[in-house]
Enzyme design. Structure first.
Site, PDB file in Angstrom:
ATOM      1  N   ASP A   1       0.800  -1.238   0.000  1.00 41.01           N
ATOM      2  CA  ASP A   1       0.000   0.000   0.000  1.00 41.01           C
ATOM      3  C   ASP A   1       0.831   1.286   0.000  1.00 41.01           C
ATOM      4  OD1 ASP A   1      -1.916  -1.940   0.210  1.00 41.01           O
ATOM      5  OD2 ASP A   1      -2.892  -1.144   1.988  1.00 41.01           O
TER       6      ASP A   1
ATOM      7  N   LYS B   1      -6.827  -4.835  -3.357  1.00 36.88           N
ATOM      8  CA  LYS B   1      -7.549  -5.388  -2.198  1.00 36.88           C
ATOM      9  C   LYS B   1      -8.566  -4.377  -1.682  1.00 36.88           C
ATOM     10  CE  LYS B   1      -3.974  -4.043   1.110  1.00 36.88           C
ATOM     11  NZ  LYS B   1      -4.844  -3.244   1.973  1.00 36.88           N
TER      12      LYS B   1
ATOM     13  N   CYS C   1      -1.988  -2.727   7.543  1.00 35.76           N
ATOM     14  CA  CYS C   1      -1.896  -3.608   6.377  1.00 35.76           C
ATOM     15  C   CYS C   1      -0.584  -4.381   6.290  1.00 35.76           C
ATOM     16  CB  CYS C   1      -2.184  -2.813   5.113  1.00 35.76           C
ATOM     17  SG  CYS C   1      -3.941  -2.323   5.060  1.00 35.76           S
TER      18      CYS C   1
HETATM   19  C1  VGL Z   1      -4.818   0.710   5.500  1.00 37.03           C
HETATM   20  C2  VGL Z   1      -6.499   1.510   6.836  1.00 37.03           C
HETATM   21  C3  VGL Z   1      -7.396   1.396   5.799  1.00 37.03           C
HETATM   22  C4  VGL Z   1      -3.377   0.338   5.348  1.00 37.03           C
HETATM   23  C5  VGL Z   1      -5.707   0.589   4.458  1.00 37.03           C
HETATM   24  O1  VGL Z   1      -2.884   0.283   4.197  1.00 37.03           O
HETATM   25  O2  VGL Z   1      -2.708   0.108   6.383  1.00 37.03           O
HETATM   26  N1  VGL Z   1      -5.224   1.154   6.688  1.00 37.03           N
HETATM   27  N2  VGL Z   1      -6.993   0.932   4.620  1.00 37.03           N
END
Ligand code: VGL
Ligand code: ZN
Length: 190
Positions: A13, A96, A141
């Site tokens: 991410d 995702k 994540c």
């Molecule tokens: C994430 C909160 C919501 C992350 C993704 O990448 O850690 N955290 N969506």
């Protein structure tokens, strides 16, 4: 040099919305880019970028009763990878959180533990036995992805220098990762 022929790097991410100025900015998140780019230069069999990729009314959004501000809406700038993440080494992208009614912190499975993103099948198909993980956010994540990697049977390493969390202190997360069998690696060991 370490044999990385059965190893994959997973970049979790690393997206505009998790970087300073983004909708769900992880403090100091941009400071991992140099380390992530450096890791990706090593001869991994695969370099996989996960991408949080939500429909605009996603269940994780506070506007829908969820925990998080609207972030990483599919197709928007916030969901893009930053220009500072070198694209050349990336061999695969795994999206995702793509369904409105489910969230997925892990790059492997949705939070309901029932729906796979396809990452495990991809890695098995490539004969990967070892994964190295870095990215954002360490306490959400990255942690979920690393714990699932252990569950899926991979020798699993996290590089804390190439991760940042939403919480200011990474200690609890790192302790939990170690307890579950994740190895913590320093950048200069690759
Ligand atoms: C994430 C909160 C919501 C992350 C993704 O990448 O850690 N955290 N969506
Ligand atoms: Zn999300």
């Amino acid at each position: 040099m370490t044999d990385l022929s059965r190893s994959a790097l997973i970049l979790v991410d690393i997206q505009n919305d998790f970087l300073p100025g983004g909708a769900l900015a992880v403090p100091d998140g941009d400071s991992i880019l140099e380390a992530a780019n450096a890791l990706a230069q090593h001869p991994f069999r695969a370099v996989i970028a996960t991408q949080d990729w939500h429909p605009f009314q996603h269940c994780s959004f506070s506007t829908q009763g969820g925990l998080w501000p609207v972030h990483c809406v599919a197709g928007t700038h916030g969901a893009d990878f930053p220009q500072t993440l070198l694209p050349e080494p990336v061999t695969h992208i795994i999206r995702k959180g793509v369904l409105q009614e489910r969230d997925s912190y892990s790059g492997f499975l949705d939070n309901d533990r029932a729906t796979s993103t396809g990452l495990d099948g991809l890695l098995k198909g490539l004969d990967i036995e070892h994964v190295v993980i870095c990215g954002l956010a360490l306490d959400y994540c990255v942690m979920a992805t690393a714990l699932d990697a252990v569950q899926c049977g991979y020798r699993t390493e996290v590089v804390p220098q190439a991760c940042r969390g939403i919480a200011s202190n990474p200690g609890d997360t790192l302790k939990k990762l170690k307890k579950q069998g994740v190895l913590l690696k320093s950048l200069n060991t690759f």
